[in-house]
Motif scaffolding. Structure first.
Motif, PDB file in Angstrom:
ATOM      1  N   HIS A 178       0.861  -1.170   0.000  1.00 46.09           N
ATOM      2  CA  HIS A 178       0.000   0.000   0.000  1.00 46.09           C
ATOM      3  C   HIS A 178       0.897   1.218   0.000  1.00 46.09           C
ATOM      4  O   HIS A 178       1.933   1.239   0.672  1.00 46.09           O
ATOM      5  CB  HIS A 178      -0.906  -0.001   1.230  1.00 46.09           C
TER       6      HIS A 178
ATOM      7  N   ILE B 138       0.765   4.149   1.295  1.00 48.89           N
ATOM      8  CA  ILE B 138       1.051   4.795   2.577  1.00 48.89           C
ATOM      9  C   ILE B 138       2.083   3.993   3.346  1.00 48.89           C
ATOM     10  O   ILE B 138       3.048   4.532   3.892  1.00 48.89           O
ATOM     11  CB  ILE B 138      -0.250   4.928   3.399  1.00 48.89           C
TER      12      ILE B 138
ATOM     13  N   PHE C 290       3.616   4.996  12.077  1.00 56.78           N
ATOM     14  CA  PHE C 290       2.214   5.360  11.830  1.00 56.78           C
ATOM     15  C   PHE C 290       1.838   4.998  10.397  1.00 56.78           C
ATOM     16  O   PHE C 290       0.818   4.345  10.149  1.00 56.78           O
ATOM     17  CB  PHE C 290       2.027   6.857  12.075  1.00 56.78           C
ATOM     18  N   LEU C 291       2.694   5.391   9.469  1.00 54.40           N
ATOM     19  CA  LEU C 291       2.377   5.117   8.071  1.00 54.40           C
ATOM     20  C   LEU C 291       2.428   3.619   7.773  1.00 54.40           C
ATOM     21  O   LEU C 291       1.590   3.088   7.048  1.00 54.40           O
ATOM     22  CB  LEU C 291       3.350   5.866   7.164  1.00 54.40           C
TER      23      LEU C 291
ATOM     24  N   PHE D 298       1.982   1.024   9.869  1.00 53.61           N
ATOM     25  CA  PHE D 298       0.812   0.348  10.434  1.00 53.61           C
ATOM     26  C   PHE D 298      -0.439   0.691   9.626  1.00 53.61           C
ATOM     27  O   PHE D 298      -1.305  -0.144   9.410  1.00 53.61           O
ATOM     28  CB  PHE D 298       0.604   0.746  11.892  1.00 53.61           C
ATOM     29  N   ASN D 299      -0.469   1.938   9.208  1.00 53.47           N
ATOM     30  CA  ASN D 299      -1.604   2.379   8.409  1.00 53.47           C
ATOM     31  C   ASN D 299      -1.714   1.546   7.133  1.00 53.47           C
ATOM     32  O   ASN D 299      -2.785   1.030   6.799  1.00 53.47           O
ATOM     33  CB  ASN D 299      -1.376   3.846   8.061  1.00 53.47           C
TER      34      ASN D 299
ATOM     35  N   PHE E  61      -2.767  -1.894   7.921  1.00 52.27           N
ATOM     36  CA  PHE E  61      -4.188  -1.917   8.279  1.00 52.27           C
ATOM     37  C   PHE E  61      -5.046  -1.912   7.026  1.00 52.27           C
ATOM     38  O   PHE E  61      -6.048  -2.615   6.937  1.00 52.27           O
ATOM     39  CB  PHE E  61      -4.512  -0.711   9.150  1.00 52.27           C
ATOM     40  N   GLN E  62      -4.644  -1.122   6.059  1.00 52.38           N
ATOM     41  CA  GLN E  62      -5.440  -1.041   4.837  1.00 52.38           C
ATOM     42  C   GLN E  62      -5.447  -2.381   4.116  1.00 52.38           C
ATOM     43  O   GLN E  62      -6.382  -2.701   3.405  1.00 52.38           O
ATOM     44  CB  GLN E  62      -4.877   0.022   3.907  1.00 52.38           C
TER      45      GLN E  62
ATOM     46  N   ALA F  31      -2.826  -5.868  11.264  1.00 51.71           N
ATOM     47  CA  ALA F  31      -2.327  -4.642  11.892  1.00 51.71           C
ATOM     48  C   ALA F  31      -2.577  -4.687  13.394  1.00 51.71           C
ATOM     49  O   ALA F  31      -1.731  -4.263  14.184  1.00 51.71           O
ATOM     50  CB  ALA F  31      -2.997  -3.419  11.282  1.00 51.71           C
ATOM     51  N   ALA F  32      -3.731  -5.215  13.780  1.00 50.05           N
ATOM     52  CA  ALA F  32      -4.044  -5.246  15.211  1.00 50.05           C
ATOM     53  C   ALA F  32      -3.072  -6.154  15.951  1.00 50.05           C
ATOM     54  O   ALA F  32      -2.561  -5.802  17.015  1.00 50.05           O
ATOM     55  CB  ALA F  32      -5.479  -5.724  15.418  1.00 50.05           C
TER      56      ALA F  32
ATOM     57  N   GLY G 273       0.195  -4.649  16.103  1.00 54.46           N
ATOM     58  CA  GLY G 273       0.183  -3.524  17.030  1.00 54.46           C
ATOM     59  C   GLY G 273       0.537  -3.912  18.450  1.00 54.46           C
ATOM     60  O   GLY G 273       1.008  -3.084  19.219  1.00 54.46           O
ATOM     61  N   VAL G 274       0.315  -5.181  18.782  1.00 56.70           N
ATOM     62  CA  VAL G 274       0.697  -5.623  20.127  1.00 56.70           C
ATOM     63  C   VAL G 274       2.171  -5.343  20.370  1.00 56.70           C
ATOM     64  O   VAL G 274       2.595  -5.063  21.492  1.00 56.70           O
ATOM     65  CB  VAL G 274       0.387  -7.123  20.287  1.00 56.70           C
TER      66      VAL G 274
ATOM     67  N   ILE H  45       3.794  -2.772  19.698  1.00 61.39           N
ATOM     68  CA  ILE H  45       4.112  -1.429  20.222  1.00 61.39           C
ATOM     69  C   ILE H  45       3.899  -1.387  21.731  1.00 61.39           C
ATOM     70  O   ILE H  45       4.552  -0.620  22.431  1.00 61.39           O
ATOM     71  CB  ILE H  45       3.346  -0.286  19.510  1.00 61.39           C
ATOM     72  N   ILE H  46       3.002  -2.233  22.226  1.00 59.41           N
ATOM     73  CA  ILE H  46       2.858  -2.314  23.680  1.00 59.41           C
ATOM     74  C   ILE H  46       4.084  -2.990  24.273  1.00 59.41           C
ATOM     75  O   ILE H  46       4.682  -2.516  25.240  1.00 59.41           O
ATOM     76  CB  ILE H  46       1.580  -3.097  24.041  1.00 59.41           C
ATOM     77  N   LEU H  47       4.473  -4.105  23.642  1.00 61.61           N
ATOM     78  CA  LEU H  47       5.635  -4.829  24.151  1.00 61.61           C
ATOM     79  C   LEU H  47       6.893  -3.974  24.047  1.00 61.61           C
ATOM     80  O   LEU H  47       7.765  -4.026  24.913  1.00 61.61           O
ATOM     81  CB  LEU H  47       5.811  -6.135  23.381  1.00 61.61           C
TER      82      LEU H  47
END
Lengths: 634, 111, 475
Positions: free
Chosen positions: C311, C313, C385-386, C388-389, C392-393, C399-400, C403-404, C406-408
């Motif tokens: 994608h 982005i 940001f881009l 993951f964006n 996600f698309q 993506a979800a 995204g874990v 980024i917590i770790l």
């Protein structure tokens, strides 16, 4: 007026830079002046902007392209409208008072750490301003994570203490869980609408499918859960009390934790489109309000009581949002900012006087030693309990009335929570200020009223807690609810709740009466005989916060760490590295075995040669043509 | 006489040679076995050459088919003679060095 | 011509370095030459003429010495050119045995890296790919830590297997082109069958995946990072891992578009597993270098996933993140090096309380760490940001799950900060001193870059825009 907008966040940023870089060379008083002065300057600009919005309406100021790709354009833009200008006033106004208060409260720190403290505090205000001023979700997210960072830095301000560091880390990680939800919601918006600008999103919201709207709003709400400490992501907030008390007042009561409410109020257009989400918000809010109120009943740390009270009040705000009373929720944010900041600062004054003793069982009878603190704290308690005409009454009543219109059960539970609120606040008040002093003789000797830099903010906040509600007097009480009119340009999807006048009077009467009874009961019970022993039975469960921390620790933290250890020690070392090294070992081993074939005996070599030829011939024999030819021979 | 007999004889001789090479340790006997194998091949070549010639003769009386194989036989015999002289010289040298003609002494390649 | 200079300057000055006896002179000389290279790159970026060069190289094979700079190449050359002076200055005080050889090999590596980013002929690309790697083998095996020989051997085997697979693929491709050509253009124009693509794809992808590295081809990396001298580690993690990502964008996907589509899900899922896996392992690390190594694996995994999500982005995010990750990770290594040089240990369990002793170092590391976890207004936020964006698309669930991480990431990075800087001092950290001079200067510069690019990333986006467009135009 537009050219003033950037000044609002700029001042705290400058304060941050000066205090941060000059923390070793500047004197303490200068640091204090810069720290507070920059916020005051922001406050003045905010006032100008506020009246400008009031007279001329909203403005959007676009500064530069933050990200500009063909298919995605995110500009660094600020939006000053009714909602954000109100929040600007709360943030800079309350923030300024807390900065002033801090100059005295943090006086014992070394200059270097004093500078660091003010730098962090200014950075926090800067981030918070970005959060509310941003004209799109990405700028909001920048502020959103920025305040999380400052919260982390300030909770762990006394970094020598490892427990504080753990609390700070916990706050940050829990916030990050919420942030992931927020981020996914933003991606979803960008995927469906190609933009994250408020104006564009709300204008095209109707083109979203119901599923999209529900998903987006729920994900945003996950973000709000983290930031505004709602079930299940609330446990960081009570631990965050490890930070200096003014920080708790500013970040963990008045401003940062209300970011979730701001965000949902900002996105009210989206939220109102999804009944599912609205119900989820209302129920989570209500459950949080009740759940944390029960915990607050049995806490003995003065700041912990206030922390759970904050969680509970935030729950009310979400209840308000969930039933469509956006104005009520924002109104409660405002009054809560006044009285909760007041209560925290009052608690700070007490802690200051008690030489960092926070256990209310060791206090008592502080009324005569700390007259100003006592009086202002009492005002705060009355305000939060919802006794008219103090500010908390109006805002809480508005939420409860809307809840009743939506579902009387919500109202009933809300009133029960309000009764608990009144009870634990006056338990706190009575145990701390009434009765006789229970601390050491040495402490009693040093008890003193705080310096004026601390008491003046208390008095200002007390005044605001008293009169702050008058901007939202409902019509049945003869007011005009100016706040409602002011915010109506942003909160366009507010649900008007229609109940008859009589019903509303009755509801008000009941909630006030119950709160009053709880107050009288608590004062009677605790002024003479405060709870000094550890709680027994069910009280022990409450005192230990329903063991939620232990639960999370067992189910999430420990399992994650166990998984990590398993991956590191077993999978990485044995499986993956094992496979790689295994290939090496296999080659090594087989070559060592094959080497033995090279015996040096010529006879052996020939034998292998012959065997190989035989094998080759046999393979040929399998070839059909050759087989037939040979069979013809014999 | 059918060609099969020649082939079987050659095969037998060759096999005796192989077995001899593999089992005997005396270098001279190993050497003789190698000669045996060579001659088994020679025999086969001569036999096939004769067969080719007979097959071609019915069509063309002036044929020379199969004569190349007989040429090869001469080559092999010459090479074998040369080989014998070199090989025997090696065996003599070996005997001078180790006082034995046992091929199992020749295992220094291992190291 | 400038493009050729970018290769020639480090190459020649590197060869010259071998003959300089004096240690100080060789340090000065290599710093000087790396600054000249940097100036040349800057010139190339601001004067966009004559950025291509083409000449016969091996005429019998049809291989040409053709180099060209596009946006992505410019950015990566810039990264390469910036990192060398940064590395030289920040490790200026370190002393090496046989310093002339050390610096010479570093410069040769730089020449190889430049060549990789510039080459538009796949044989030339392969040549530079190896040229960049071979000095590293020596650097690691001669100047490395205790287990350097075993580790270098592992590194060598890994990368060499990859290179051979790639070489096989290149030879096959060569015979498919009309008239035998290695040029980028003729490879782009190839029409390979799906079956061919599916096989060739893996030949190339494994080579690139090892270099990045992507799970499960990553185990050389923590060992190598740990054992190499820090200057080499910085080159490896800051710049060299970008070779793999660059190659995927430049060569792999455009040449095998059908296979890339076909294996998209597999590659993304592997990358995401790798992200979570590496993040979890990082939580349990007790060694700064290994922690940074695993954190780097997680970040690279995201970049790889974002490329394959295909994608616009996300790809733009990859572009700027390549640069940003390089800057950030070099900053982290500098801090790790400072701590190791000064205190003689890298174990968290032996550190603590450094913030009291070294406040400036603490602040700078905190900023670098925040960049590492992609906090907004630091450079990597924009990139992540881009990315993951974009992911996600392509697929929201992926993506979800990704995204874990980024917590770790927050967990292990804050762990690191806490264990090094907070708490009470230990016996080892009691006598620590704060940083000053070169190291401080370099770290401040990096921090400024981190923040400036975090607030105003648009120049980087503009620089690489053309590469993104070409990438999608070719499909």
């Amino acid at each position: 007026m537009n050219q003033l907008v950037y000044l609002v966040p700029l001042f705290p940023l400058i304060g941050f830079l000066i205090n941060g870089l000059g923390r070793k060379s500047l004197s303490k008083s200068l640091i204090g002046v810069i720290g507070s002065g920059t916020i005051l300057a922001s406050f003045i600009v905010s006032l100008v902007l506020f009246f400008n919005v009031k007279n001329n309406g909203a403005v959007v100021v676009d500064y530069f392209n933050f990200i500009n790709i063909d298919s995605l354009k995110i500009s660094f833009a600020f939006q000053i409208d009714a909602l954000s200008s109100l929040f600007l006033l709360i943030i800079t106004g309350v923030g300024f008072l807390i900065h002033v208060y801090s100059t005295a409260y943090m006086q014992d720190e070394e200059p270097q750490h004093y500078g660091r403290y003010f730098a962090y505090l200014n950075l926090f205000v800067f981030s918070m301003l970005l959060l509310v001023m941003g004209a799109n979700y990405v700028i909001m997210f920048i502020g959103w994570e920025g305040v999380g960072l400052c919260s982390y830095l300030l909770i762990g301000f006394w970094f020598k203490n490892d427990n504080y560091n753990y609390a700070a880390k916990k706050a940050f990680v829990m916030n990050r869980i919420g942030d992931l939800g927020f981020l996914l919601a933003v991606f979803w918006l960008i995927a469906k609408l190609g933009t994250a600008n408020y104006a564009d999103v709300f204008a095209h919201a109707s083109s979203l499918t119901p599923f999209d709207v529900t998903a987006i709003t729920l994900l945003l709400f996950v973000g709000a859960m983290g930031k505004s400490a709602q079930i299940p992501l609330y446990t960081w907030l009570p631990d965050a009390m490890a930070g200096p008390t003014p920080v708790s007042a500013l970040i963990h009561a008045a401003t940062m934790v209300t970011a979730g409410i701001y965000m949902i109020a900002r996105s009210n257009v989206l939220y109102s489109m999804s009944a599912v989400t609205m119900n989820v918000v209302a129920i989570i809010g209500l459950v949080t309000a009740l759940f944390s109120a029960t915990i607050a009943l049995k806490q003995n740390d003065i700041k912990k009581v206030l922390a759970y009270s904050t969680v509970s009040q935030l729950g009310y705000m979400f209840l308000g949002l969930g039933v469509g009373a956006y104005t009520g929720a924002v109104f409660h944010v405002m009054t809560h900012a006044f009285f909760k900041a007041l209560l925290f600062l009052g608690a700070g004054s007490v802690i200051h006087a008690m030489h960092h003793e926070q256990d209310i069982r060791k206090m008592g009878g502080l009324k005569k030693h700390l007259p100003i603190t006592h009086l202002t704290f009492l005002i705060g308690c009355i305000a939060i309990s919802g006794i008219p005409p103090f500010s908390g009454f109006f805002s809480k009543d508005e939420i409860l009335a809307a809840a009743f219109a939506k579902n009387p059960v919500y109202w009933g539970l809300g009133v029960a929570g309000a009764a608990m609120t009144a009870f634990y606040m006056f338990r706190l008040y009575a145990t701390t200020f009434l009765g006789t002093f229970r601390g050491t003789h040495d402490q009693e000797h040093h008890l003193h009223e705080s310096p004026s830099a601390m008491t003046i903010p208390l008095m200002v906040l007390a005044l605001l807690s008293v009169v702050g509600g008058f901007v939202g007097v409902p019509e049945i009480l003869g007011g005009h609810h100016e706040l409602h009119g002011f915010l109506s340009s942003v909160l366009t999807t507010e649900v008007a709740h229609e109940s008859s006048k009589n019903t509303e009077y009755v509801l008000m009467g009941i909630s006030v009466a119950i709160a009053a009874i709880a107050i009288i009961f608590a004062i009677n019970k605790f002024s003479k005989k405060p709870e000094l022993q550890d709680a027994q039975g069910f009280g022990k469960v409450l005192e230990n916060k329903w063991y939620v921390d232990e639960l999370y620790d067992t189910f999430f933290v420990k399992t994650t760490l166990a998984k990590a250890k398993f991956l590191k020690d077993i999978i990485e070392k044995n499986v993956i590295d094992g496979a790689v090294n295994g290939v090496g070992k296999l080659v090594n081993y087989s070559s060592r075995q094959l080497r033995l074939i090279q015996s040096g005996q010529v006879g052996n070599y020939i034998l292998f040669m012959v065997l190989a030829i035989v094998v080759v011939i046999l393979l040929w024999v399998n070839d059909n043509h050759l087989y037939q030819y040979i069979s013809k021979l014999f | 006489m059918p060609i099969q007999y020649y082939i079987l004889l050659a095969l037998t001789l060759f096999s005796i040679g192989i077995v001899g090479v593999l089992t005997r340790r005396n270098a001279i006997i190993v050497f003789m076995c190698i000669e045996l194998m060579l001659n088994a091949v020679n025999l086969l070549l001569v036999a096939f050459s004769k067969m080719q010639y007979n097959l071609a003769f019915t069509n063309n009386k002036a044929t020379v088919a199969g004569s190349e194989a007989q040429l090869f036989v001469f080559f092999i015999m010459v090479v074998a003679a040369a080989e014998v002289s070199v090989g025997l010289a090696i065996i003599v040298m070996m005997y001078r060095n180790v006082h034995s003609v046992d091929v199992n002494f020749l295992n220094r390649l291992k190291n | 011509m400038v493009a050729v200079l970018l290769i020639l300057i480090p190459l020649l000055s590197g060869l010259a370095s071998f003959f300089i006896k004096e240690d100080r002179t060789v340090k000065g000389w290599s710093l000087f030459s790396s600054v000249i290279t940097l100036l040349a790159v800057l010139y190339a970026i601001f004067n966009p003429q004559q950025l291509s060069y083409d000449a016969a190289w091996l005429p019998t094979l049809g291989a040409r010495f053709s180099v060209s700079l596009d946006g992505m190449g410019k950015m990566l050359c810039l990264l390469t050119a910036i990192s060398l002076p940064v590395i030289f200055v920040s490790t200026f005080k370190n002393t090496y045995q046989k310093a002339s050889a050390f610096y010479a090999l570093m410069l040769l590596t730089q020449a190889g890296l430049m060549g990789v980013f510039l080459a538009t002929d796949i044989l030339l690309f392969y040549f530079f790919w190896e040229l960049a790697l071979i000095p590293v083998y020596f650097l690691c095996s001669i100047w490395g830590g205790e287990k350097r020989i075993a580790v270098t051997f592992k590194f060598f085997i890994y990368t060499f297997v990859g290179s051979l697979l790639m070489l096989a693929g290149i030879i096959y491709l060569y015979f498919q082109t009309t008239g035998g050509s290695f040029a980028l253009k003729s490879l782009y124009a190839l029409h390979l069958s799906v079956k061919e693509q599916n096989i060739l794809f893996w030949l190339f992808f494994i080579a690139f995946a090892i270099k990045m590295p992507v799970f499960p081809f990553h185990t050389w990396q923590p060992d190598t990072y740990e054992q190499s001298p820090t200057a080499v580690t910085m080159i490896l993690s800051g710049v060299m891992v970008k070779m793999g990502i660059f190659a995927v964008i430049r060569w792999l996907i455009p040449i095998f578009p059908l296979a890339a589509d076909h294996f998209r899900d597999i590659v993304i899922i592997i990358s995401i597993i790798g992200m979570i896996y590496a993040s979890l392992i990082a939580i349990k690390q007790d060694d700064i270098k290994r922690l940074i190594a695993y954190s780097s694996i997680a970040h690279i995994g995201l970049m790889n996933a974002a490329i394959f999500a295909h994608h616009q982005i996300g790809l733009e995010g990859v572009m700027i993140q390549m640069f940003n990750h390089g800057v950030n990770v070099i900053g982290l290594w500098i801090v790790a090096d400072v701590i190791e040089q000064q205190l003689g240990t890298r174990k968290f369990s032996q550190l603590g309380g450094l913030a009291q002793k070294a406040p400036i170092l603490a602040i700078l590391l905190v900023v670098m760490s925040l960049a590492n976890i992609a906090l907004p207004l630091t450079n990597s936020f924009v990139g992540e940001f881009l990315m993951f964006n974009g992911l996600f698309q392509y697929n929201a669930w992926m993506a979800a799950v990704a995204g874990v991480s980024i917590i770790l990431a927050a967990v292990y990075t804050l762990n690191m900060i806490q264990k090094i800087f907070y708490g009470n001092t230990t016996e080892i950290t009691n006598h620590a001193k704060d940083i000053n001079g070169n190291v401080q200067l370099i770290l401040v510069v990096l921090v400024v870059v981190v923040i400036v690019l975090g607030v105003y990333p648009q120049p980087m986006i503009n620089l690489t825009k053309d590469s993104v467009q070409i990438f999608f135009a070719n499909r």
